[in-house]
Design an enzyme around this catalytic site. Structure first.
Site, PDB file in Angstrom:
ATOM      1  N   PHE A   1       0.986  -1.236   0.142  1.00 40.70           N
ATOM      2  CA  PHE A   1      -0.098  -0.094  -0.074  1.00 40.70           C
ATOM      3  C   PHE A   1       0.899   1.077  -0.010  1.00 40.70           C
ATOM      4  O   PHE A   1       1.905   1.273   0.295  1.00 40.70           O
ATOM      5  CB  PHE A   1      -1.025  -0.054   1.329  1.00 40.70           C
ATOM      6  CG  PHE A   1      -0.396   0.154   2.590  1.00 40.70           C
ATOM      7  CD1 PHE A   1      -0.203   1.468   3.230  1.00 40.70           C
ATOM      8  CD2 PHE A   1      -0.064  -0.875   3.366  1.00 40.70           C
ATOM      9  CE1 PHE A   1       0.134   1.600   4.363  1.00 40.70           C
ATOM     10  CE2 PHE A   1       0.747  -0.721   4.570  1.00 40.70           C
ATOM     11  CZ  PHE A   1       0.818   0.586   5.032  1.00 40.70           C
ATOM     12  N   CYS A   2       0.284   2.287  -0.333  1.00 43.10           N
ATOM     13  CA  CYS A   2       1.026   3.559  -0.316  1.00 43.10           C
ATOM     14  C   CYS A   2      -0.167   4.667   0.031  1.00 43.10           C
ATOM     15  O   CYS A   2      -1.050   4.193   0.775  1.00 43.10           O
ATOM     16  CB  CYS A   2       1.324   3.916  -1.782  1.00 43.10           C
ATOM     17  SG  CYS A   2       0.150   3.902  -3.202  1.00 43.10           S
ATOM     18  N   ARG A   3       0.002   5.895  -0.310  1.00 42.27           N
ATOM     19  CA  ARG A   3      -1.041   6.963   0.237  1.00 42.27           C
ATOM     20  C   ARG A   3      -2.390   6.730  -0.315  1.00 42.27           C
ATOM     21  O   ARG A   3      -3.356   6.342   0.084  1.00 42.27           O
ATOM     22  CB  ARG A   3      -0.620   8.353  -0.152  1.00 42.27           C
ATOM     23  CG  ARG A   3      -1.382   9.270   0.439  1.00 42.27           C
ATOM     24  CD  ARG A   3      -1.093  10.682   0.176  1.00 42.27           C
ATOM     25  NE  ARG A   3      -0.432  10.988  -1.122  1.00 42.27           N
ATOM     26  CZ  ARG A   3      -1.631  11.481  -2.092  1.00 42.27           C
ATOM     27  NH1 ARG A   3      -2.854  11.692  -1.779  1.00 42.27           N
ATOM     28  NH2 ARG A   3      -0.948  11.777  -3.258  1.00 42.27           N
TER      29      ARG A   3
END
Length: 127
Positions: free
Chosen positions: A83-85
């Site tokens: 995951f990222c932002r």
């Protein structure tokens, strides 16, 4: 007849490919299952990671020059959750992991923002 069969097979293959492409997305409602995973990877920068992350996540910065080297510490035969932002970097990171031979790589749909919002909404329901 051969032409019709070819068109039908092509259509089926394309539909299957699109379905498989979306199958790698994990919904925020699956959050509880992620708490037990050993390979939950936050691909945001260390600064973003230090501002908050999901429980049990480790940081491997997608933007770092040594990203490919750092992912080699992960087990290629176990599921990896990224995951990222918001989901853009993790989608790109997922493609790199697949290129590097990882067998099962998932992207958390909506990124950290969506997952933390889901957690907050469900925390309020249990209070």
């Amino acid at each position: 007849m051969k032409r019709l069969l070819c068109v039908l097979m092509t259509t089926l293959a394309l539909q299957t490919g699109f379905a498989m492409a979306e199958g790698h997305l994990q919904q925020p409602s699956d959050y509880a299952a992620l708490k037990s995973t050993q390979q939950l990877i936050d691909v945001r920068t260390p600064a973003e990671f230090s501002e908050g992350t999901l429980d049990n996540a480790q940081n491997i910065d997608f933007l770092a020059d040594d990203f490919r080297a750092n992912i080699q510490t992960l087990n290629k035969n176990e599921p990896v959750y990224l995951f990222c932002r918001s989901g853009n970097r993790s989608e790109k990171a997922r493609n790199i992991l697949l290129e590097e031979g990882f067998s099962e790589v998932y992207d958390l749909e909506g990124g950290y923002k969506a997952w933390t919002l889901w957690q907050e909404m469900n925390k309020e329901k249990t209070l």
